[in-house]
Design an enzyme around this catalytic site. Structure first.
Site, PDB file in Angstrom:
ATOM      1  N   GLY A   1      17.626  35.722  22.309  1.00 18.07           N
ATOM      2  CA  GLY A   1      16.972  36.396  23.434  1.00 18.07           C
ATOM      3  C   GLY A   1      15.527  35.994  23.640  1.00 18.07           C
TER       4      GLY A   1
ATOM      5  N   CYS B   1      42.088  41.848  44.749  1.00 19.77           N
ATOM      6  CA  CYS B   1      41.930  40.555  45.429  1.00 19.77           C
ATOM      7  C   CYS B   1      43.037  40.390  46.471  1.00 19.77           C
ATOM      8  CB  CYS B   1      41.992  39.422  44.414  1.00 19.77           C
ATOM      9  SG  CYS B   1      42.118  37.777  45.162  1.00 19.77           S
TER      10      CYS B   1
ATOM     11  N   CYS C   1      45.420  37.234  45.133  1.00 20.48           N
ATOM     12  CA  CYS C   1      46.211  37.269  43.904  1.00 20.48           C
ATOM     13  C   CYS C   1      46.467  38.688  43.400  1.00 20.48           C
ATOM     14  CB  CYS C   1      45.548  36.427  42.805  1.00 20.48           C
ATOM     15  SG  CYS C   1      44.144  37.240  42.031  1.00 20.48           S
TER      16      CYS C   1
ATOM     17  N   CYS D   1      38.928  36.961  44.898  1.00 19.76           N
ATOM     18  CA  CYS D   1      38.302  36.661  43.606  1.00 19.76           C
ATOM     19  C   CYS D   1      37.113  35.717  43.789  1.00 19.76           C
ATOM     20  CB  CYS D   1      39.288  35.969  42.674  1.00 19.76           C
ATOM     21  SG  CYS D   1      40.507  37.057  41.955  1.00 19.76           S
TER      22      CYS D   1
ATOM     23  N   CYS E   1      41.800  33.007  40.062  1.00 20.22           N
ATOM     24  CA  CYS E   1      42.648  33.396  41.194  1.00 20.22           C
ATOM     25  C   CYS E   1      43.810  32.407  41.341  1.00 20.22           C
ATOM     26  CB  CYS E   1      41.802  33.432  42.462  1.00 20.22           C
ATOM     27  SG  CYS E   1      42.581  34.257  43.856  1.00 20.22           S
TER      28      CYS E   1
END
Lengths: 195, 288, 362
Positions: B31, B240, B243, B265, B271
Site C-alpha cells: 500500500g 445482464c 447473459c 456486463c 459475458c
C-alpha cells in the site's frame, strides 16, 4: 582476464527477467521456495544463486555492502564492478543491497539502512546465502493464506532479530535467502514464530 | 530506429532493473507508494504508461497477457496496449481471464475470480488517495509517514452529513494491512472487495506521477467506512441483458434518444463465456 | 437486439492510415524535406530540441513533420526516443563566457566590453505580413565582419567583480541530479529545478513569468544579458586525464538581474534568475529566468504569495508532455466510473424527490 570477467547471464535479458519473477514471487509469498538457477560461472566465494540475484538487481545506482569473505576477494569485486557496475559501500546503513556469502557473519540487521517514516523503501535488501541448518518456523503476514510452516535456512539468532525488524514497520530491511537452485523471500511484513 | 532497435519488452535493462527494485519494495511495504524514475513511453502520460512500465518490467516470453479497459478487451486503448506487447515482447495474448498469467487493467477487476500465480497490473492516474483533499506532495507524504488519515475520514463523514451516505463511487479509498491508505485506482467501489485477500499479486503503476505500489496475495484490503455507515457496493436492479448474470458490474447502453437503455456486463470476457455456456437473457414477465 | 461493439483493432489501423494520408496531404505537391525544416523553420526545431531535451536538429525536424507541425506532439516524439538512449557520461559545464556570440544584448548597460550585438532578431521588425515571401524571391546575403578582438564577458561577471550581485554558486563535486533518471522529491535542488524549467512548456513559463511582472511575486527584473551562440561541449575522460571536445551546441542564455533588499546576514545586492535553453529560444530563456528567480523565494526568505513562487505547483505542471497526456486522457472511455456516478446521481435525485414529497405532505 576479460574471459574470467565476462561471466554473466547466458541471456542477459531473459535470464534476468526469469530471476526477477522468482524474486518478486518469493517476496510476494514469503517462506515459499522459488526455483532460481544459479549462475554457471559465479566468481568464488560468491554462491551461484547470489550471483544471479546480483546480476538481476544491482547496477551503478545501487550501493552494495559486501560481507568479509566477499570484500576480501578481488576476483569477486572485479566481477561485480564489470558485470553490475555497482559502487561498493563500506557503510551498511548506506547500502541499497547487501551481499552475504557467509550467513554466520551477518552484522546486526539494525546496522543496515532501515528507511525513514517518509521513505520506508530506502532500506537495504539483504541477499544472503542459506545456512546448512534450518529453523522450523510458522510464518504469518501479507502473502500468506493464514499461516505457513517452513524450515528456513537461517541462523537461529535471526529469528529474534527479525521480531525487532518487524516492529519497525513500515521501516525495516527485507531479505532474500539464496539456497541451491532456489530462493526464499522474507519481506519486513512477515512474522516468524518458532514451531 | 527500427522496431528491432528496441529491447525485449521495449524498456532498456537498466530501466527494468530500476522498476523491478521499486516493485520489490512495493511488495514489501503493501500500500506504500514507492517513487520511481518513470520514463517517457511511446504512448501518452495518462494512457497507462505506469501500467505499461510495470508490465514491461515483469513480462517474460512464457507469459500470457490480457489487457482490459473498462472491463472490456476490445476497447481501443486495451487493443493498443495489447498490440504493443505482442509486438515488442512477442508474448501470447488472450481475452480469457482464466488463461492469463498477467492482466493489465484500467478501471476494473475481472469478474472471474483471480487465482494464485496471476498478476494484476493496474493503470493508475492519481496514486495519492489524499490528493484531492491536500494537493501538496510534501504534506501528504507526512500524513502517510504519521499514518494521519483524519482528513479522509472527515471528508467521508461530510458526505454522510450532506447526502446521508458516502458519495464516493469509484477510486474509493482502502486501508491496506491496517497501515497505508491506498487509492485502488478508479475502479468502481463494486470491485473493492475483490482486492481483499485476493490470491493474485496486485501491482499498481502511475507513470506521470512516478509511483509504484502493490498488494501481495492474501493481504487485508478494507474499504474505509463507519460503524453506523458500513461500506456497501453498487447493486443493479436487473441482470445482464445479454447473459443474465447477476451480482456483476453492468454498463448502461443507450439504445435510442427516447430514454431507452439496457444494462450489460462490463466484463466482456465474462459475458461471452456465459453466453458460450448457454446462458442468455433472463425471461421475466416485464419483458413481454 | 443489441450487439456489443467490436473491431477496435481495425478501427485504430484505419484511423492511423487516414492520419498518414492527412499528414502527407496533396500528393501532387512535393513532400517537405527534413533539411528544409531544419533550415527554414529553425525556431520550431529549436523549441522541439529544448523541450524535448535532445540536441538533434534532424531528429527534431523529422518529429515536426511526423507530428504535422503539432509542437507538443513533436516534443513528445523526441522525448520518447530520448528516454531509450544510453548515457555515456556527463559533460563538464558549458562555458557561456567563451560563447561564439551571434546575439548579445544587455538592457542594464548602454555599452559594455564586447558591445551589444543584435543578431538575427524579430525585435524592431514591423509585424507586417510580407506577401513577397509567398514567392521565392532572392534574399540578400547577410553582412559580415571579422569577430572583434575584445572579449564579451558576462554582465553578471562584471557586476560580481564589484560584489554587487550574489555569487554564482559553488560548483558541486557531486554529480548533478537528473530528473529523467530519478523521481523528483520536493523541495528540489536548484539544479533539478532548472532542469525542469529548461524542458518546461514555453507557454506555461511565459504566463508565469508574465504574472511576476504584473505583481504576483514581483522580483524587479532587469534583463542583465541575453546571449545566443555556440559553445563547446566537453567531456572529461578519466582514462585520458583531460577534456575532449565532443562538439558544439547553440544555446540561448538569459541572466536576469533582480533587486534584493538584503537581510540580517546579507547586505543589499542584486540576485540572479537564470535561463538556459537549446537553440535560439529567447522568449523561453527569459521566461525561465523570471520563474527561476521567483522560485528562489524560500532561499531569500521572501513571502511565498504567488503561483510563480510555488515550486510544487510550477514544476508539477510545467511539463507539457505530462500535461497533454493527462488532459487528453479524458478522451479515453470512462463509462465504468460514469456508470457509478450516474447511479449515485439518480439515487440522490430520487431521495431528493421523496424528501420534497414528504415535506409537501406535512
Amino acid at each position: 582476464m576479460a574471459a574470467a570477467l565476462a561471466q554473466g547471464f547466458a541471456d542477459p535479458v531473459l535470464d534476468a527477467q526469469q530471476a526477477f519473477r522468482a524474486v518478486l514471487m518469493a517476496l510476494a509469498e514469503p517462506g515459499a521456495p522459488r526455483a532460481l538457477p544459479g549462475l554457471a560461472h559465479a566468481p568464488p566465494p560468491l554462491p551461484p544463486v547470489l550471483a544471479a540475484l546480483a546480476l538481476t538487481l544491482l547496477d551503478h545506482e545501487t550501493p552494495v555492502w559486501l560481507d568479509r569473505p566477499l570484500a576480501d576477494s578481488n576476483a569477486m569485486k572485479s566481477w561485480l564492478a564489470f558485470q553490475c557496475g555497482a559502487p561498493l559501500s563500506d557503510d551498511p546503513a548506506r547500502a541499497a543491497f547487501a551481499l552475504i556469502a557467509e550467513p554466520a557473519g551477518l552484522p546486526p540487521l539494525a546496522l543496515f539502512a532501515q528507511g525513514t517514516d517518509a521513505f520506508p523503501d530506502r532500506s537495504t535488501t539483504i541477499l544472503i546465502a542459506a545456512t546448512p541448518t534450518r529453523q522450523s518456523l510458522t510464518l504469518t503476514g501479507p502473502g500468506i493464506d493464514g499461516s505457513r510452516k517452513a524450515d528456513l535456512p537461517i541462523r537461529p539468532s535471526l529469528v529474534a532479530e527479525w521480531a525487532e525488524n518487524r516492529a519497525l514497520f513500515p521501516r525495516g530491511v527485507d531479505v532474500v535467502i539464496a539456497g541451491a537452485g532456489e530462493i526464499i523471500g522474507l519481506p519486513r511484513t512477515t512474522r516468524l514464530a518458532r514451531g | 530506429m527500427s522496431a528491432r532497435a528496441y529491447n525485449f519488452a521495449y524498456l532498456d535493462e537498466q530501466t527494468k532493473r530500476m522498476i523491478r527494485r521499486a516493485l520489490l519494495k512495493a511488495v514489501a511495504i503493501p500500500g506504500y507508494q514507492v517513487p520511481f524514475a518513470s520514463r517517457e513511453m511511446p504512448m501518452p502520460y495518462g494512457w497507462g504508461t505506469g501500467g505499461v512500465q510495470v508490465t514491461a518490467a515483469v513480462i517474460g516470453p512464457d507469459d500470457v497477457l490480457k489487457v482490459i479497459d473498462q472491463g472490456a478487451d476490445d476497447t481501443t486503448n486495451a487493443v493498443s496496449i495489447r498490440a504493443f506487447f505482442a509486438k515488442v515482447a512477442e508474448v501470447k495474448t488472450t481475452t480469457r481471464t482464466a488463461e492469463a498469467t498477467l492482466i493489465q487493467t484500467r478501471h476494473r477487476i475481472p469478474e472471474h475470480p483471480l487465482t494464485s500465480g496471476q498478476i494484476l497490473v493496474y493503470q493508475v492516474p492519481i496514486p495519492e488517495p489524499l490528493r484531492f483533499l491536500e494537493p501538496r506532495e510534501t504534506e501528504t507524504r507526512t500524513m502517510h509517514a504519521l499514518s494521519e488519515y483524519g482528513l479522509m475520514h472527515v471528508k467521508l463523514y461530510e458526505d454522510i452529513a450532506r447526502h446521508g451516505h458516502i458519495a464516493t463511487t469509484y477510486a474509493y479509498p482502502v486501508k491496506v494491512e491496517g497501515r497505508y491508505l491506498m487509492d485502488p485506482s478508479p475502479i468502481p467501489k463494486f470491485d473493492n472487495p475483490k482486492m481483499h485477500r485476493s490470491p493474485a499479486l496486485q501491482l499498481f503503476g502511475a507513470g506521470r506521477e512516478k509511483r509504484i505500489y502493490a498488494i501481495p496475495p492474501f493481504t487485508e484490503v478494507v474499504s474505509l467506512d463507519f460503524d453506523d455507515h458500513p461500506f456497501t457496493v453498487q447493486e443493479f436492479g436487473a441482470p445482464c441483458a445479454l447473459c443474465g448474470a447477476e451480482g456483476v458490474y453492468l454498463d448502461e447502453v443507450v439504445l435510442d434518444d427516447k430514454g431507452g437503455h439496457m444494462f450489460v456486463c462490463s466484463d466482456t470476457d465474462f459475458c461471452e463465456d456465459r453466453r458460450a455456456q448457454g446462458f442468455g437473457p433472463q425471461v421475466t414477465e416485464a419483458a413481454e | 437486439m443489441y450487439v456489443a461493439v467490436k473491431g477496435g483493432e481495425a478501427a485504430i489501423a484505419n484511423a492511423h492510415r487516414l492520419l498518414a494520408d492527412r499528414r502527407r496531404g496533396d500528393r501532387s505537391l512535393p513532400a517537405i524535406g527534413i533539411e528544409q525544416i531544419v533550415n527554414q523553420l529553425g525556431l520550431a526545431v529549436d523549441r522541439v530540441m529544448g523541450e524535448g531535451s535532445l540536441y538533434d536538429r534532424e531528429l527534431a525536424a523529422l518529429a515536426i513533420t511526423q507530428a504535422r507541425g503539432d509542437m507538443i506532439e513533436a516534443i513528445f516524439l523526441v522525448r520518447a526516443y530520448r528516454t531509450t538512449l544510453p548515457r555515456f557520461g556527463i559533460s563538464v559545464p558549458i562555458d557561456t563566457a567563451a560563447m561564439e556570440i551571434e546575439r548579445r544584448i544587455s538592457a542594464s548597460f548602454k555599452d559594455l566590453p564586447g558591445g551589444q550585438v543584435l543578431g538575427p532578431t524579430f525585435d524592431y521588425t514591423h509585424r507586417l505580413i510580407d506577401p513577397a515571401l509567398a514567392e521565392d524571391l532572392p534574399v540578400d546575403a547577410p553582412l559580415t565582419r571579422e569577430a572583434p578582438e575584445t572579449a564579451s564577458p558576462r554582465v553578471t561577471d562584471l557586476l560580481a567583480g564589484e560584489g554587487l550581485i550574489e555569487p554564482d554558486g559553488v560548483v558541486s563535486s557531486e554529480p548533478p541530479g537528473d530528473l529523467t533518471r530519478e523521481p523528483l522529491e520536493f523541495p528540489l535542488s536548484r539544479e533539478l529545478r532548472l532542469q525542469a524549467l529548461a524542458r518546461g512548456d514555453e507557454g506555461f513559463l511565459l504566463a508565469l513569468g508574465y504574472s511576476t511582472q504584473r505583481g504576483y511575486a514581483r522580483t524587479h527584473p532587469f534583463a542583465g544579458e541575453i546571449r545566443i551562440g555556440e559553445v563547446e561541449v566537453r567531456l572529461f575522460v578519466p582514462e585520458l586525464g583531460f577534456e575532449v571536445v565532443l562538439g558544439r551546441v547553440r544555446v540561448t542564455e538569459c541572466q536576469m538581474v533582480n533587486q534584493f533588499h538584503g537581510n540580517a546576514e546579507t547586505p543589499p545586492q542584486f540576485t540572479r534568475g537564470y535561463g538556459l535553453v537549446f537553440g535560439q529560444a529567447e522568449r523561453k530563456a527569459m521566461s525561465m529566468a523570471l520563474c527561476d528567480r521567483a522560485l528562489r523565494a524560500r532561499e531569500f526568505g521572501e513571502d511565498i504569495v504567488a503561483p510563480a513562487q510555488d515550486e510544487e505547483f510550477v514544476i508539477s505542471h510545467s511539463d507539457n508532455v505530462q500535461a497533454t497526456g493527462f488532459v487528453e486522457h479524458l478522451k479515453l472511455p470512462h463509462y465504468v466510473d460514469f456508470q457509478a456516478e450516474l447511479d449515485l446521481v439518480r439515487r440522490l435525485r430520487a431521495e431528493h424527490a421523496s424528501e420534497r414529497k414528504r415535506e409537501a405532505a406535512e
